[in-house]
Design a protein around this motif. Structure first.
Motif, PDB file in Angstrom:
ATOM      1  N   SER A  20      46.955  75.704  58.232  1.00 20.89           N
ATOM      2  CA  SER A  20      45.931  75.900  57.278  1.00 20.89           C
ATOM      3  C   SER A  20      45.225  77.234  57.051  1.00 20.89           C
ATOM      4  CB  SER A  20      44.873  74.686  57.761  1.00 20.89           C
ATOM      5  OG  SER A  20      44.224  75.252  59.133  1.00 20.89           O
ATOM      6  N   LEU A  21      45.346  78.005  58.117  1.00 21.11           N
ATOM      7  CA  LEU A  21      44.889  79.344  58.048  1.00 21.11           C
ATOM      8  C   LEU A  21      45.674  80.052  57.044  1.00 21.11           C
ATOM      9  CD1 LEU A  21      43.072  81.491  59.006  1.00 21.11           C
ATOM     10  CD2 LEU A  21      44.569  81.802  60.856  1.00 21.11           C
ATOM     11  N   TYR A  22      47.212  79.910  57.038  1.00 20.31           N
ATOM     12  CA  TYR A  22      48.040  80.710  55.920  1.00 20.31           C
ATOM     13  C   TYR A  22      47.923  80.111  54.729  1.00 20.31           C
ATOM     14  CZ  TYR A  22      50.120  81.941  60.508  1.00 20.31           C
ATOM     15  OH  TYR A  22      50.498  82.329  61.915  1.00 20.31           O
ATOM     16  N   GLY A  23      47.323  78.871  54.530  1.00 22.00           N
ATOM     17  CA  GLY A  23      47.219  78.360  53.183  1.00 22.00           C
ATOM     18  C   GLY A  23      45.814  78.683  52.778  1.00 22.00           C
ATOM     19  N   ALA A  24      44.975  79.016  53.629  1.00 21.06           N
ATOM     20  CA  ALA A  24      43.661  79.630  53.003  1.00 21.06           C
ATOM     21  C   ALA A  24      43.965  81.027  52.722  1.00 21.06           C
ATOM     22  CB  ALA A  24      42.488  79.555  54.409  1.00 21.06           C
ATOM     23  N   LEU A  25      44.818  81.798  53.324  1.00 23.11           N
ATOM     24  CA  LEU A  25      45.152  82.985  52.757  1.00 23.11           C
ATOM     25  C   LEU A  25      45.705  83.054  51.288  1.00 23.11           C
ATOM     26  CD1 LEU A  25      47.013  84.641  55.758  1.00 23.11           C
ATOM     27  CD2 LEU A  25      44.591  85.299  55.034  1.00 23.11           C
ATOM     28  N   ILE A  26      46.801  81.919  50.996  1.00 17.27           N
ATOM     29  CA  ILE A  26      47.188  81.690  49.831  1.00 17.27           C
ATOM     30  C   ILE A  26      46.027  81.174  48.736  1.00 17.27           C
ATOM     31  CG2 ILE A  26      48.653  80.325  48.256  1.00 17.27           C
ATOM     32  CD1 ILE A  26      50.387  79.907  50.785  1.00 17.27           C
ATOM     33  N   GLY A  27      45.130  80.334  49.350  1.00 13.83           N
ATOM     34  CA  GLY A  27      43.937  79.915  48.535  1.00 13.83           C
ATOM     35  C   GLY A  27      43.064  81.030  48.033  1.00 13.83           C
ATOM     36  N   SER A  28      42.691  82.031  48.805  1.00 16.59           N
ATOM     37  CA  SER A  28      41.899  83.287  48.772  1.00 16.59           C
ATOM     38  C   SER A  28      42.743  84.222  47.595  1.00 16.59           C
ATOM     39  CB  SER A  28      41.423  84.045  49.784  1.00 16.59           C
ATOM     40  OG  SER A  28      42.791  84.288  50.657  1.00 16.59           O
TER      41      SER A  28
END
Length: 504
Positions: free
Chosen positions: A101-109
């Motif tokens: 989810s942390l890596y996904g959050a990077l993509i989301g940002s």
């Protein structure tokens, strides 16, 4: 209940709530807002609850993921309780589940950088809620490891969008005199989510395939968030920014903004809403918000200063050791003789409750005491706590009480300072013209530095020892104190327009 109060500090919508003549339509007896003139701000207290609550659910879902994932990682590795045949995961695969989810959050940002100003705050939060929902269900029903990782990344993209848009929407729709309190409450919701995640996880961890229920449990909240954000009006500031930049019929957008102000502020603001909206339109024109900001412009002049302030805070929020200190919590309490510490989940719940108390304290005093005092006092306490933890692991190993004091002092001071104030400051300090893109950069730095510290802590411990790691974090915290003292301005009592005009 309706309130009429002086307009001390204003969220984006606060600026709508702010009354007073704009610099373009002011009479001689009055001064423009940018020169410090204020009229009264009218709002209904009850009308402020839902515009805060639904965006804050995005923070709660982020916190829930932190708590639930720690328990789910235990469940999914159990040969008897995982309920799957692919439970024998290696450390890299477990890391992908825990940090997916942390890596996904990077993509989301990164996505937010490109689409935030097009979508607007409300629709971005609706998109975040949908990603939360889809990610939770995909993870919960995943038939294999690969699908599970996809679900974790989708959920993380929701986190990236949610953590980007929520502080903007809250800042732009909150009455000025409680803006700091409401944005800080978002951090409170993150901690509540963590405690809920740990608590639900502790009950489900002994159930066959309990990890599936842990991940699925967040989906109803995501649905509530999506419906709530769809029902709420758009940010009036965003509508007026679109109007001033020619992205629609100016008069129609103005009328929409007036309706939004009335819905967000309640009946008490119905008479003053048109004047508030006209004032903001004029102030946006004076502030030079006529065109979209380019990437190059973001790193020049007042925009660069805002980026340094906002991104500097969220960077120090992570590189002063927050992920690393919590990593050692269970062992510290075990060495001190706390039997409950043998259960890592219980430790997490106890620390989560302590975080709630300290975050609640920050929420109640931030609009009275100010941002700088909380930052300076809290980070000073963090420096002392990191010295105590470094000393314990270096030459005071027979005095576990020192480590316990250091741990609690660090957690408490962090929740008084960097925890809530970091997100508050970036939502206040970034000018409206660059707020969408600027916040996406800040979110990217926040999650990126979090991942870096979490990844580097264990190797650094093996190379130089835990004591040296904490001393290094202590040195960084001292540097952050210097940064706060010389760079961070006090925004308490200022409208968002005044922050941009006077402090940047």
């Amino acid at each position: 209940m309706a309130y009429t109060m002086p307009d001390p500090e204003q969220p984006s919508l606060s600026s709508f709530g702010k009354v007073g003549k704009s610099s373009g339509e002011i009479e001689s007896a009055e001064e423009p807002l940018l020169n410090g003139g204020h009229q009264d701000e009218d709002y209904s207290l009850l009308s402020c609850i839902l515009p805060f609550l639904f965006p804050a659910l995005g923070g709660l879902l982020y916190g829930y993921d932190i708590g639930a994932t720690s328990c789910a990682s235990i469940s999914i590795l159990s040969p008897t309780l995982s309920g799957i045949t692919w439970y024998n995961l290696n450390s890299v695969e477990v890391g992908l589940i825990s940090s997916g989810s942390l890596y996904g959050a990077l993509i989301g940002s990164v996505l937010a950088f490109n689409v935030a100003d097009f979508l607007g705050r409300r629709r971005e939060l609706v998109a975040a809620a949908m990603l939360y929902f889809v990610g939770a269900l995909v993870t919960a029903v995943a038939p294999n490891f690969a699908i599970m990782v996809v679900g974790r990344f989708i959920y993380g993209m929701g986190i990236g969008l949610g953590m980007h848009a929520a502080p903007m929407y809250i800042a732009e729709t909150s009455p000025s005199n409680i803006r700091g309190r409401l944005i800080s409450l978002k951090e409170f919701f993150i901690v509540i989510g963590m405690v809920i995640g740990y608590t639900i996880g502790s009950f489900l961890v002994t159930i066959v395939a309990g990890w599936r229920y842990m991940f699925a449990a967040s989906s109803p909240i995501a649905v509530i968030m999506a419906i709530g954000m769809w029902w709420l009006p758009a940010s009036p500031r965003w509508l007026l920014l679109c109007a001033i930049q020619g992205k629609g019929n100016r008069e129609e957008l103005r009328e929409q903004a007036i309706c939004c102000v009335c819905r967000l502020r309640g009946q008490a603001a119905s008479e003053t809403a048109p004047r508030q909206v006209d004032e903001i339109l004029a102030e946006l024109a004076v502030a030079g918000e006529l065109n979209n900001i380019s990437t190059a412009e973001m790193f020049r002049g007042k925009y660069l200063k805002a980026i340094i302030i906002g991104c500097g805070l969220v960077l120090f929020q992570q590189i002063t050791g927050q992920p690393s200190v919590l990593y050692y919590a269970a062992s510290i309490l075990q060495n001190a003789g706390f039997s409950a510490a043998s259960d890592a989940t219980r430790v997490s719940i106890l620390l989560g409750l302590f975080k709630l108390v300290m975050t609640g304290t920050a929420v109640t005093i931030v609009d009275k005491l100010g941002r700088r005092p909380l930052l300076l006092g809290g980070v000073s306490g963090m420096v002392i706590s990191l010295v105590l933890l470094g000393s314990y692991y270096t030459f005071l190993g027979n005095a576990p009480a020192v480590a316990v004091v250091g741990l609690l002092l660090y957690v408490g001071c962090y929740q008084l300072s960097f925890g809530p104030i970091g997100w508050l400051m970036i939502s206040e300090i970034l000018p409206l013209r660059m707020r969408g893109r600027g916040l996406s950069v800040a979110v990217l730095i926040n999650f990126g530095s979090n991942a870096l510290v979490a990844f580097a802590s264990s190797p650094l411990k093996d190379i130089v020892g835990a004591g040296a790691v904490f001393f290094v974090f202590g040195g960084i915290a001292v540097f952050s104190l210097v940064f706060i003292f010389f760079i961070i301005p006090e925004t308490k009592g200022l409208t968002l327009e005044e922050i941009e005009a006077k402090l940047l």
